[in-house]
Design an enzyme around this catalytic site. Structure first.
Site, PDB file in Angstrom:
ATOM      1  CB  CYS A 112      -0.751  -7.274  -7.496  1.00 14.91           C
ATOM      2  SG  CYS A 112       0.784  -8.041  -7.044  1.00 14.91           S
ATOM      3  NE  ARG A 161      -4.344  -2.389  -5.691  1.00  7.68           N
ATOM      4  CZ  ARG A 161      -5.271  -3.056  -5.022  1.00  7.68           C
ATOM      5  NH1 ARG A 161      -6.378  -2.454  -4.674  1.00  7.68           N
ATOM      6  NH2 ARG A 161      -5.110  -4.313  -4.713  1.00  7.68           N
ATOM      7  CG  ASN A 209      -3.986  -8.684  -7.681  1.00  6.37           C
ATOM      8  OD1 ASN A 209      -3.128  -8.619  -8.545  1.00  6.37           O
ATOM      9  ND2 ASN A 209      -4.887  -7.739  -7.470  1.00  6.37           N
ATOM     10  N   GLY A 210      -2.167 -11.868  -5.033  1.00  6.05           N
ATOM     11  CA  GLY A 210      -2.178 -12.799  -3.904  1.00  6.05           C
ATOM     12  C   GLY A 210      -0.916 -13.633  -3.898  1.00  6.05           C
ATOM     13  CD  GLU A 220       3.994   4.789   5.686  1.00  8.58           C
ATOM     14  OE1 GLU A 220       3.632   5.701   6.463  1.00  8.58           O
ATOM     15  OE2 GLU A 220       3.199   3.976   5.218  1.00  8.58           O
ATOM     16  CE  LYS A 240      -3.648   4.600   0.764  1.00  8.88           C
ATOM     17  NZ  LYS A 240      -3.183   5.300   1.983  1.00  8.88           N
TER      18      LYS A 240
END
Ligand code: M6R
Length: 610
Positions: A2, A27, A100-101, A490, A605
């Protein structure tokens, strides 16, 4: 992961917010949204599933006005990627929030808020924040104390920005476990989760610390620490550059970043080596005093950065004479570990914000290490600010989710650490000189290796229809095999595993058949003959081999083995050189498979949640 951008200004801020989100796209995210309020308290919220471009197009079609706003790119943790789960979330059409989190106690908070009459419109953990603030506002009558009271009820990690449509003159922000940086403008101020988002509008930044809550208006910034006391936080002039806008001649950032490696390695070495050794200041003030005492090193990191730590273990024990453990951060932080006497803790991270690595550093502070060093690519990041010493890799912004140039420059950092610690552990002057000379020749060897790109592109054709691949290496090439396997899975989504080649006969040999490509990294080192025996074990069982070998290693191509010759290099630095063809191989396989190379599915990212 985020991203957050916010602004309090006189001018309309929608464009600034969208540009900020664009700069955070690398990201990784799945949806985006913005809420803007004008001076009459009219709030407009626009959210879209998918790319920031969808959001930008929607706003271009129906422009939104307002000088105070918040915006977000969401990487789903709680609730599927969808418009209704995208931020900003609202409480009672009054409070808007981006976050975020992860709020770990969201379920119990949701239950009590529902019981108090709050309606939930999303499946996210974030929505509880807005409702809690709205609830606290009923008692506190002012947004700042309401947010301060609300965040005391949150367990987990948050970087959050809250806006009250009834008071468009300010936003309140709070940080715990997820970074936030305030951008200082002239007559306007900004907030973001990463300074890169704000470089078009300012270069002056205040990095919030853990537990900080701040009130941001056009003309002022007031910060309160975790105890609610007013504090001053120093403003920094940023030298960061955003060179991501342009892929130049390259089709993807990843390809650009692979090809930048000779230059980035050169940058990382520049001004840090004398004729015979490394300058201690390279690692920060006080490094020499600390290094003299170090008898053991504990390395902690995640993903690709962890692989660089694994290479470093071979180097630190084999060359510098310092014992070393390496551990994945998410494991280290949740187990009771024994701290060796005179230990240095080293964290490694491209972003400097990886939640598990940061938590490991914070934990280690209470465990009795001599000190901490971070090897990091982002100045001003949480790891850099919270470590005693920092070695800055000078790779420049890495945009591709798959880490490439950050990895090789981390290894250069470790190579210099080997020299620095070796000096205090009896390494002879001659040895120091030999290693320093080898290090200085590295950029040109990397250049030569990149000339193999075309032949590796041809090789990639042979992987297009494969579902599995096995990477083999020995000694310090074993972590390079692991890194090669990580890159392939990946970005090409081909399942890949890495083994220390000596381990083959203990199980994985059972997998060998003509459908399983085996990639071998074979520099000319003291394990070459052992590795050749392992290669024969594979051939005897019908395996198809792709061998990246030193020109002098005497492998020859035939119908079961393709050999790609690499330039001759000092065996110490071979792990760095042999990484490049594996990066190129993954890249070209992904191109053939048509995957999203720079933003592979499900990945972010910067992994700022645990
Ligand atoms: O920013 P960090 O180096 O701490 O990130 C750690 C990992 O998330 C990262 O290396 C990840 O494994 C990469 N996507 C690998 O290419």
């Amino acid at each position: 992961m985020c991203g957050i951008v916010g602004a309090v200004a006189q001018r309309d801020v929608a464009e600034i917010l969208i540009e900020g989100l664009r700069r955070l796209e690398y990201r990784g995210y799945d949806s985006a949204g913005v809420a803007v309020v004008n001076s009459q308290g009219e709030l407009t919220r626009v959210r879209r599933l998918g790319k920031v471009k969808e959001l930008a197009d929607a706003i271009a079609a129906e422009p939104i006005q307002g000088g105070t706003g918040i915006a977000h790119t969401r990487w789903a943790t709680h609730g599927e990627p969808s418009e209704r789960n995208a931020h900003p979330h609202m409480s009672k059409d009054k409070i808007a929030v981006v976050h975020n989190g992860i709020i770990e106690n969201h379920a119990s908070l949701r239950e009590s808020l529902q019981a108090a009459g709050y309606r939930f419109d999303s499946d996210t953990d974030t929505e509880v924040i807005g409702h809690l603030v709205e609830q606290e506002l009923l008692t506190h009558k002012d947004l700042l104390p309401a947010v301060q009271a609300a965040v005391t009820q949150l367990e987990g990690a948050y970087g959050t920005v809250i806006l009250d449509r009834a008071d468009p003159s300010r936003v309140i922000v709070a940080r715990s476990g997820s970074p936030l940086v305030i951008g200082l403008g002239i007559g306007e101020n900004f907030i973001a989760s990463d300074q890169l988002a704000l470089l078009p509008v300012t270069r002056r930044f205040i990095f919030l610390e853990e537990g900080d809550v701040a009130e941001i208006t056009r003309k002022s910034v007031s910060i309160y620490d975790k105890n609610g006391a007013a504090v001053e936080r120093e403003a920094h002039e940023s030298t960061a550059t955003y060179d991501a806008g342009d892929k130049g001649q390259y089709r993807h950032y990843m390809l650009k970043e692979i090809h930048e490696q000779p230059y980035c390695v050169n940058n990382t070495l520049e001004g840090r080596l004398s004729e015979t050794s490394v300058l201690d200041e390279t690692f920060g003030n006080g490094a020499a005093e600390l290094f003299q005492k170090v008898k053991h090193v504990q390395i902690v990191a995640c993903g690709t950065s962890y692989h660089s730590g694994m290479v470093a273990r071979y180097w630190l024990e084999g060359i510098a004479g310092v014992s070393c453990n390496v551990e994945i951060a998410s494991e280290f932080r949740y187990r009771k570990s024994y701290v060796q006497p005179d230990s240095l803790l080293i964290t490694i991270s491209q972003s400097g914000e990886t939640a598990d690595t940061l938590a490991a550093l914070r934990l280690a502070k209470s465990l009795g290490y001599l000190g901490s060093l971070t090897i990091c690519n982002v100045a001003g990041s949480s790891l850099v600010r919270e470590s005693d010493l920092a070695f800055m890799t000078r790779a420049g912004a890495e945009i591709g989710v798959a880490s490439t140039k950050a990895f090789t420059t981390q290894l250069v950092g470790f190579a210099m650490l080997v020299l620095a610690l070796g000096k205090y552990n009896g390494m002879s002057i001659e040895k120091q000189q030999e290693l320093t000379t080898a290090l200085k020749s590295l950029p040109s060897k990397l250049e030569q290796t990149l000339e193999l790109a075309e032949s590796i592109e041809d090789l990639a054709e042979e992987f297009a229809d494969k579902h599995n691949a096995l990477f083999l290496g020995r000694g310090d090439q074993y972590p390079i095999a692991m890194e090669g396997a990580l890159k392939l899975k990946e970005i090409s989504y081909i399942h890949a595993e890495a083994y220390a080649a000596g381990e083959l006969k203990h199980g994985p040999l059972a997998l060998i058949d003509a459908d399983m490509p085996i990639i071998v990294v074979a520099p000319n080192n003291e394990l070459l003959e052992k590795l050749k025996s392992n290669v024969e074990e594979v051939r005897a069982r019908g395996g198809i081999l792709f061998v990246f070998a030193d020109a002098d290693a005497h492998f020859s191509s035939d119908e079961t083995m393709r050999v790609i010759s690499l330039p001759h290099i000092h065996p110490w630095l071979a792990p760095i050189l042999y990484t490049l063809p594996l990066q190129l191989l993954s890249y070209y396989v992904a191109i053939i498979k048509g995957t999203d190379v720079d933003q592979p599915r499900n990945l972010a990212k910067s992994v700022t949640v645990e």
